[in-house]
Design a protein around this motif. Structure first.
Motif, PDB file in Angstrom:
ATOM      1  N   PHE A   5       0.838  -1.195   0.000  1.00 36.48           N
ATOM      2  CA  PHE A   5       0.000   0.000   0.000  1.00 36.48           C
ATOM      3  C   PHE A   5       0.881   1.256   0.000  1.00 36.48           C
ATOM      4  CE2 PHE A   5      -2.331   3.327   2.308  1.00 36.48           C
ATOM      5  CZ  PHE A   5      -3.385   3.501   1.420  1.00 36.48           C
ATOM      6  N   LYS A   6       1.941   1.248   0.802  1.00 33.26           N
ATOM      7  CA  LYS A   6       2.842   2.397   0.864  1.00 33.26           C
ATOM      8  C   LYS A   6       3.555   2.598  -0.469  1.00 33.26           C
ATOM      9  CE  LYS A   6       3.750   2.290   5.818  1.00 33.26           C
ATOM     10  NZ  LYS A   6       4.779   2.101   6.867  1.00 33.26           N
ATOM     11  N   ILE A   7       3.957   1.518  -1.119  1.00 34.46           N
ATOM     12  CA  ILE A   7       4.635   1.611  -2.414  1.00 34.46           C
ATOM     13  C   ILE A   7       3.676   2.176  -3.468  1.00 34.46           C
ATOM     14  CG2 ILE A   7       5.662   0.278  -4.294  1.00 34.46           C
ATOM     15  CD1 ILE A   7       6.883  -1.534  -2.146  1.00 34.46           C
ATOM     16  N   ILE A   8       2.458   1.698  -3.481  1.00 37.12           N
ATOM     17  CA  ILE A   8       1.454   2.193  -4.433  1.00 37.12           C
ATOM     18  C   ILE A   8       1.165   3.662  -4.173  1.00 37.12           C
ATOM     19  CG2 ILE A   8      -0.968   2.010  -5.129  1.00 37.12           C
ATOM     20  CD1 ILE A   8      -0.698  -1.027  -4.714  1.00 37.12           C
ATOM     21  N   LEU A   9       1.052   4.037  -2.924  1.00 40.27           N
ATOM     22  CA  LEU A   9       0.799   5.428  -2.566  1.00 40.27           C
ATOM     23  C   LEU A   9       1.968   6.321  -2.999  1.00 40.27           C
ATOM     24  CD1 LEU A   9      -1.183   7.315  -1.179  1.00 40.27           C
ATOM     25  CD2 LEU A   9      -0.009   6.873   0.969  1.00 40.27           C
ATOM     26  N   LEU A  10       3.189   5.865  -2.771  1.00 38.80           N
ATOM     27  CA  LEU A  10       4.369   6.619  -3.158  1.00 38.80           C
ATOM     28  C   LEU A  10       4.456   6.780  -4.678  1.00 38.80           C
ATOM     29  CD1 LEU A  10       7.014   8.014  -2.357  1.00 38.80           C
ATOM     30  CD2 LEU A  10       8.121   5.785  -2.501  1.00 38.80           C
TER      31      LEU A  10
END
Length: 126
Positions: A5-10
């Motif tokens: 989720f953090k990678i997609i958000l970034l």
């Protein structure tokens, strides 16, 4: 799962920022001088030419002044007032604020499009 989720958000944030930087600029040119040669009061159109200082409009450019703010600045007092289009006369010197996209129309010699300006200032002192 949190890591994905953090990678997609970034990645979404990076894509968003990169798309913001690619927008075309349409800068405002402030203080472009011209002289009124003709006035069409019915359609609120000004035909202008260059004054002695600038070489932007040539000898014949048409400005569509509908819904354009027209002002007068008394240089002695510094007071700025709104005036009507009907207060302008042939031979008056004016200062216009115009977007770069409108100035691009002047480079196309075959273009019959009228120019749209942001503001007209009467610079002839009365």
């Amino acid at each position: 799962m949190k890591r994905q989720f953090k990678i997609i958000l970034l990645l979404s944030f990076v894509i968003f920022l990169s798309s913001c930087g690619n927008q075309a600029k349409d800068d405002l040119s402030i203080g472009v001088n011209a002289v009124i040669t003709e006035i069409d009061e019915k359609q609120e159109m000004l035909t202008v030419k260059d004054n002695l200082e600038d070489e932007i409009f040539g000898n014949h450019s048409v400005i569509d002044a509908k819904d354009t703010l027209v002002i007068y600045c008394n240089y002695k007092t510094g007071k700025v007032t709104d005036i009507d289009f009907s207060d302008l006369k042939a031979g008056d010197e004016i200062i216009v604020n115009i977007r770069d996209s409108e100035l691009e129309k002047l480079k196309d010699y075959n273009s019959d499009e009228n120019l749209k300006v942001e503001q007209i200032q009467l610079s002839t002192q009365r």
